[in-house]
Design an enzyme around this catalytic site. Structure first.
Site, PDB file in Angstrom:
ATOM      1  N   THR A 135       0.814  -1.080  -0.200  1.00  0.00           N
ATOM      2  CA  THR A 135      -0.102  -0.013  -0.045  1.00  0.00           C
ATOM      3  C   THR A 135       1.314   0.955   0.150  1.00  0.00           C
ATOM      4  O   THR A 135       1.860   1.042   0.574  1.00  0.00           O
ATOM      5  CB  THR A 135      -1.248  -0.106   0.921  1.00  0.00           C
ATOM      6  OG1 THR A 135      -0.463   0.438   2.494  1.00  0.00           O
ATOM      7  CG2 THR A 135      -2.242  -1.153   1.387  1.00  0.00           C
TER       8      THR A 135
ATOM      9  N   GLU B 148      -6.049  -3.487   0.978  1.00  0.00           N
ATOM     10  CA  GLU B 148      -6.530  -4.421   2.286  1.00  0.00           C
ATOM     11  C   GLU B 148      -7.649  -5.573   1.686  1.00  0.00           C
ATOM     12  O   GLU B 148      -7.552  -6.445   2.929  1.00  0.00           O
ATOM     13  CB  GLU B 148      -6.009  -3.820   3.644  1.00  0.00           C
ATOM     14  CG  GLU B 148      -5.046  -3.554   4.227  1.00  0.00           C
ATOM     15  CD  GLU B 148      -5.184  -2.000   3.740  1.00  0.00           C
ATOM     16  OE1 GLU B 148      -5.579  -1.156   2.981  1.00  0.00           O
ATOM     17  OE2 GLU B 148      -4.614  -1.284   4.102  1.00  0.00           O
TER      18      GLU B 148
ATOM     19  N   LYS C 198     -11.549  18.764  14.521  1.00  0.00           N
ATOM     20  CA  LYS C 198     -12.614  18.922  15.547  1.00  0.00           C
ATOM     21  C   LYS C 198     -11.843  20.546  15.811  1.00  0.00           C
ATOM     22  O   LYS C 198     -10.710  19.852  16.582  1.00  0.00           O
ATOM     23  CB  LYS C 198     -12.039  17.809  17.033  1.00  0.00           C
ATOM     24  CG  LYS C 198     -12.446  17.616  17.980  1.00  0.00           C
ATOM     25  CD  LYS C 198     -12.379  16.963  19.037  1.00  0.00           C
ATOM     26  CE  LYS C 198     -13.052  16.702  19.934  1.00  0.00           C
ATOM     27  NZ  LYS C 198     -13.891  15.616  21.096  1.00  0.00           N
TER      28      LYS C 198
ATOM     29  N   TRP D  41     -17.115  18.604  16.139  1.00  0.00           N
ATOM     30  CA  TRP D  41     -16.753  18.607  14.732  1.00  0.00           C
ATOM     31  C   TRP D  41     -16.706  18.607  13.824  1.00  0.00           C
ATOM     32  O   TRP D  41     -18.364  18.977  13.488  1.00  0.00           O
ATOM     33  CB  TRP D  41     -17.103  16.672  14.877  1.00  0.00           C
ATOM     34  CG  TRP D  41     -16.943  16.103  15.865  1.00  0.00           C
ATOM     35  CD1 TRP D  41     -17.537  15.600  17.175  1.00  0.00           C
ATOM     36  CD2 TRP D  41     -15.095  15.251  15.824  1.00  0.00           C
ATOM     37  NE1 TRP D  41     -17.051  14.320  17.856  1.00  0.00           N
ATOM     38  CE2 TRP D  41     -15.662  14.386  17.339  1.00  0.00           C
ATOM     39  CE3 TRP D  41     -14.610  14.880  14.962  1.00  0.00           C
ATOM     40  CZ2 TRP D  41     -14.892  13.743  17.673  1.00  0.00           C
ATOM     41  CZ3 TRP D  41     -12.996  14.983  15.587  1.00  0.00           C
ATOM     42  CH2 TRP D  41     -13.275  13.490  16.963  1.00  0.00           C
TER      43      TRP D  41
END
Lengths: 566, 566
Positions: free
Chosen positions: B195, B340, B450, B455
Site C-alpha cells: 500500500t 487490504e 475537531k 467536529w
C-alpha cells in the site's frame, strides 16, 4: 481422496476465516433486511416475513437446538415440506456446527431406516402431516433420541404414537433472538443427503460448509441472479437441499417463495404463486414441469410470465416442453448435475458468439446440458485409455468432474472405491463437449445398448419419440436377448385422449435411426412410466419388470439386424 | 491473526481440492475458448486473441518461468502497463506457486527499493519503456537476480544498463504450450501489493489464491457481470492487481480489453476503446474519470455509450461527475474498498425497495458507498466502547471489516498490531449504515477536524464545494491552530476559464453548514490538488505544506466560532 499440493509463500489475506453457511442469512439480514420471504401454509394461506425477521427466528432456533442438547457434529433429521421452517432449520442446525440430515419422503421404509441409522441421526424434526411416514418405523430408529413436531396447530392438539419433545414454534417462542455463532471449521458437514441410488442402499453425501459457500456463489452467477429476482423453491428441499438456490438468493438479496406442500395433482399451488408473487426464477425436473405445462394449457385464462426462467434438471428437456413454456413467456434453461455435485455442473446459456444461429439451431442447442462452470474441472474420459477426449471430437466418453463442490467419496461406504478415480467423481454419464464448449450427454453408460456388436442410444430414441406431440413420455431400456445380447424396449405413455400404433411410433423415428434400432414389436404402451423418488424414469424397475421379455425361446424381433447394419 | 473454530462431522464434498487462480483461465479456455481479448500496443495498434490462445501462452510462460529457475514461493516483480502480458504473468506466476510482486510505477525510488527488497524479489519483468524507473535503482536491488524485458522489439535491439536475461516473447516462443499445473495450497500467496500508505514505508498485503478466488466470485456477482459484458481494464494492474475484474471476466466468459499505456493527457486511448470495443464495464477513480468527462465534453461528436457501467472507487463520486457521465449513457457505480480488502467491500446498487425514491433522492443515494457484500462481516464500531452501532442510527463509528478476502495482517510488519482488532481490519474510515443498509463514509478518521470541541467533516465540505459547476476539485484538510487546536483549510481548483472568490465558495455551502465551519480566509485557490500515486488527494502532503498556515501569531480567522456554535 487426498490430493497432493505444493505450498508457496504464506499470504496475509483471509487468514483462517472459515466459510460458514450462516454468513448468508447474517449478511442478508444486514444488507437486505427488508427483502420478503413468502411461505405457503398447508391451509393455503401465505405467511410473509423478511430477511431481518427470519434471522431473528434462526437465532431463536439455534438457542433452542443448543438447549435441546444438540452438539456440533450431531445429525438432526428433518422430515418436512418446502417451507420457510425447513430453510430456517438448514441455517440454524449448520450454524451451531451440527448436520441437517435430509430425509427423502418418497423412499421406502427400509431405506428411511437405513438413512437415519447409517447417519446416526439423534434428533428428528417432522411435520405433523408427515408423522405417518415416521411412526411405523420409529421402533427401528434406534439412534433417534428426540422427536420435535413442526405444526401450525397448538402442540397439545398434535396426536402421535411418537414421544414428541416439543413443537417447533413453541421452541422458538421460548428463546431470545440473540445468538453468538461459533466459527465452524469449513470442512465440517453442513448437511447430508443420501442418493436414491440405482442399485443397493442409498449412499451418503455430506456437504461441507465450504462446498455450499462456493456452490452458492457459482449458482448465483450461472443463473445471473440479482436483487430483482424472485425465487420459487420448487425442488424438494430434501433432494440435494433443493439445489440451494435459496442461499444464492440471500447472497444477492432476491425475494424467496416457499410453496409448502404440492403434488403433480395440485400444480395450481405453484402456478398461482408464480403469478401472484411475480416469480422470475423457478426450478424443477420434466417430471413436474411437463404436468405443469399441461395444467397451464388447460387454463381458460392463459397466464403470461415476465422474465421467468425455469432451471430444469434431472433429464434433458424435450423441445415440446421448452416451446410449450415459451408460449407463456417462460424460458426453460437446462442444467446438469447430481446429488454428488451439489448439484451444479453445467447450465445452458446462449453464448454471444452463437447469436447468429437460426431459431431451430438455438432450440437444438438448448437441449444440451450446457456450459461447464469455470471453477470445475470436467473431462470426457475415453472408455479404453481413460485419457481426455478433446472438445469438438465426435467420440464420446465418461464425464468425470472434480472441484471444490464435487463429492470426493461416499460417507462410510465401501462403494466409494468404484465411484471415484484420480480425484474425479465418475458421473456414470457418457457424453462429449461440442466445438462451442457445450456438454451433451449421449447416454447413461449403463443405458447404452449393445445389440449384436452395435451401439444404440436409448436417450436419442426416447427424445425422438417424445418429440411426437401425441406422446406424453417415453422410456427406452436395454433388455437381455438370447441372440443379440441386448435389445431395446420402448415404453410409451400417450397424452390423454391420444392414440397411436407401434408402427406410428417407429415412423416418428424417421431417417434419424436405422430400421434395426427399434422394431414395432419392441414398443409397449403404458399409462405411466415408473419413476424414482426424484422423478427420473426408474430404469432399474423397468429393466427388472421386463427382464424376460425377449427370452423364453421366442423368435427375436430383430433377427435381421446384422445384415442391415453392415 | 488466528481465530478459533469448532469442528463438526467430517464432510465428503470438495475434500482438499485447493482453490487456485489458474482454474479461471483453465476453465475459460475450455468453456469460452472463442471469447476475445484485446490489448493495445504502445504504438496504438491492437493485438487480438482469445481465451484458448491466451491459455496456450500462459502455459508457455509457466514453462519459461520454471526453466528460469523460479521456485514456488519466489517473488517475481512486474513493472508493466495494463497489457495482456501483465494478465498472463498474473496467471503463470501464481500457477506455478510463485508470487507476482506488483510494482507501483508512481512511488518514489526509495519506496520501490523498499518494496522490492522487503519482499525479497528474485526475478523482475520490466517493460522496455519503463526501464528508466528501474535502471537508476538496480544497484540497490540486492535480492533481484534476473531481469527480463517485456517488449515488442527484437530482444537484441533493447538497450539497457541492466543485464537482461531474455525477452518475454522470446521466452514464450521457446516453450511448448503444455503444462501440468501443480495444485497450490490455497493459502499460499498469489500476489503481493504494497500500500502507498499515508505514513511511513509501504505495507505489504499478500493475497492468497483462496482470497482471489472468492473475491472474483463476489465481484462478478456485485457487478452482475455476464458473458455479454466487455471489460476495460482501466485501473492500473499494479494497484491491488487492478481490482481483479479480469478474473471475474474469465469466470463468466466476458470479453477483455487492455488499454496498455495511457495518462490523463491521453484519455482518448480509453474513450476510443470504449467506443470501438463496445465496452460495458469500465472502472476507475474520480482522478481519472473527471478528466475523462472533460475530454468527452470537449469532443465535437458526442459519444453515446450503451449499457456502460463504470465502477468508481478511491473517493466518493460527485453528483456533477455522475450526472455528466449519465449524459453519455454511462452509469457511475460507486464501490468502496482498499488494498487490504482485495478491494471489494461495498458496491452501490439500487434496491427494488427504493424504486419509488425521487430522482434527487436516487442521486443522493448513489453517492453513498453502497451495500456491504453479504459474504463479509462489516461493523460500525463505536469509538469509545468498540461495540457495533446499529444500522439506521445517526451515530458514526469506525468501519471494521473481516471476511475471506480481507487482509488479517501486513507481511512481516510490526505495524500490523494497530491496524487489526479482533480479526477485523480497521479501515480508518468513519461512517454509518443507513436504515436501508447502505454504507456512508463520513470521514477518514484522521480527516475529521475537531475545532474548539466541535467536529467538522472535511468530506462534507469538499463534496459540497465540488458540487459547484465552476469547481474542478476541492480538498479540505485540518491544520493546527493555536487557539482552536485545528481549523479547516480548503484548497480549490477551478475549471479552465472559470473564476470565483472565496466568498462565493462559502456561499456555495448555503445553509448546510454553520458559518463557523469554513471561513473565506480559509479558502485557497490552486491550479491542481496534489495527489497520491493512486489518484487520491494527498492529504498527507497538503497537511505538511500548510502546517504553519494558522500559526505564527496571526489572529485566528475563526475567532467567533465558539459563540456561534453554542
Amino acid at each position: 481422496m487426498s490430493q497432493d499440493f505444493i505450498t508457496g509463500c504464506p499470504a496475509t489475506s483471509g487468514d483462517d476465516f472459515q466459510l460458514n453457511t450462516v454468513s448468508f442469512i447474517k449478511g442478508a439480514a444486514r444488507t437486505f433486511p427488508e427483502v420478503e420471504v413468502v411461505s405457503r401454509r398447508l391451509d393455503g394461506s401465505l405467511f410473509r416475513y423478511n430477511y431481518a425477521e427470519a434471522y431473528r427466528r434462526i437465532k431463536q432456533l439455534a438457542n433452542a437446538l443448543v438447549n435441546q442438547g444438540v452438539q456440533p457434529g450431531d445429525r438432526v433429521a428433518v422430515v418436512e415440506w418446502n417451507t420457510h421452517r425447513y430453510w430456517e432449520l438448514y441455517q440454524a442446525i449448520s450454524g451451531i456446527g451440527a448436520v441437517l440430515l435430509q430425509v427423502n419422503l418418497r423412499i421406502s421404509e427400509d431405506d428411511k431406516v437405513y438413512v437415519l441409522t447409517h447417519s446416526n441421526a439423534s434428533h428428528l424434526f417432522v411435520n405433523d402431516t408427515l408423522l405417518p411416514l415416521i411412526e411405523p418405523i420409529a421402533k427401528r430408529l434406534t439412534t433417534v433420541g428426540k422427536y420435535y413436531v413442526i405444526t401450525d396447530k397448538p402442540f397439545e392438539e398434535v396426536r402421535s404414537t411418537l414421544t414428541l419433545s416439543d413443537s417447533y414454534e413453541d421452541m422458538l417462542a421460548a428463546e431470545k433472538p440473540e445468538f453468538d455463532w461459533p466459527m465452524v471449521d469449513e470442512r465440517s458437514a453442513f448437511s447430508a443427503c443420501y442418493t436414491s441410488g440405482t442399485t443397493g442402499k442409498p449412499k451418503g453425501v455430506y456437504y461441507s460448509h465450504r462446498c455450499i459457500y462456493l456452490h452458492t456463489n457459482a449458482f448465483a452467477l450461472a443463473t445471473e441472479m440479482t436483487n430483482r429476482d424472485v425465487l420459487l423453491q420448487t425442488v424438494p428441499m430434501f433432494h440435494c437441499h433443493g439445489w440451494g438456490l435459496y442461499f444464492s438468493a440471500c447472497l444477492v438479496g432476491a425475494k424467496l417463495v416457499f410453496p409448502g406442500m404440492y403434488t403433480t395433482e395440485t400444480l395450481n399451488v405453484l402456478v398461482d404463486l408464480m403469478m401472484s408473487e411475480k416469480v422470475t426464477v423457478n426450478q424443477g425436473a420434466p417430471a413436474i414441469l411437463i404436468p405443469m405445462l399441461h395444467y397451464l394449457d388447460s387454463l381458460e385464462e392463459k397466464p403470461k410470465f415476465e422474465n421467468l426462467r425455469i432451471i430444469s434438471g434431472a433429464t434433458e428437456p424435450s423441445l415440446g416442453m421448452m416451446k410449450g413454456f415459451a408460449k407463456y413467456g417462460a424460458n426453460i434453461i437446462h442444467a446438469y448435475g447430481a446429488t454428488e455435485s451439489t448439484p451444479l455442473v453445467t447450465l445452458n446459456a446462449l453464448k454471444p458468439s452463437l447469436d447468429s444461429l437460426t431459431d431451430d439451431e438455438k432450440w437444438d442447442l438448448k437441449k444440451k446440458q450446457g456450459l461447464p462452470f469455470v471453477g470445475l474441472d470436467l473431462i470426457i474420459a475415453d472408455a479404453t485409455t481413460g485419457k481426455p477426449i478433446e472438445a469438438g471430437s465426435t467420440a464420446t466418453g465418461e464425464i468425470l468432474v472434480k472441484g471444490p463442490w464435487i463429492t470426493a467419496s461416499y460417507f462410510d461406504d465401501p462403494r466409494s472405491e468404484s465411484a471415484f478415480v484420480n480425484g474425479y467423481w465418475r458421473t456414470g454419464d457418457a457424453g462429449c463437449l461440442d466445438e462451442n464448449g457445450y456438454l451433451k450427454i449421449t447416454d447413461r453408460l449403463k443405458d447404452i445398448i449393445k445389440s449384436g456388436g452395435e451401439w444404440i442410444s436409448t436417450i436419442d430414441l426416447e427424445n425422438t419419440i417424445m418429440a411426437n406431440p401425441k406422446v406424453l413420455e417415453a422410456c427406452v431400456v436395454g433388455v437381455h436377448h438370447p441372440k443379440y445380447q441386448e435389445r431395446p424396449l420402448a415404453l410409451v405413455a400417450l397424452k390423454y385422449g391420444m392414440s397411436m400404433t407401434a408402427g406410428e411410433v417407429i415412423d416418428t423415428l424417421g431417417n434419424q435411426f436405422a430400421k434395426w434400432q427399434l422394431r414395432p414389436e419392441e414398443v409397449i404402451f403404458v399409462d405411466e412410466i415408473p419413476k424414482t423418488s426424484v422423478g427420473k424414469f426408474s430404469k432399474k424397475d423397468i429393466r427388472a419388470k421386463y427382464k424376460d421379455q425377449y427370452d423364453g425361446g421366442r423368435e427375436s424381433p430383430a433377427e435381421k439386424q446384422t445384415a442391415e447394419t453392415v
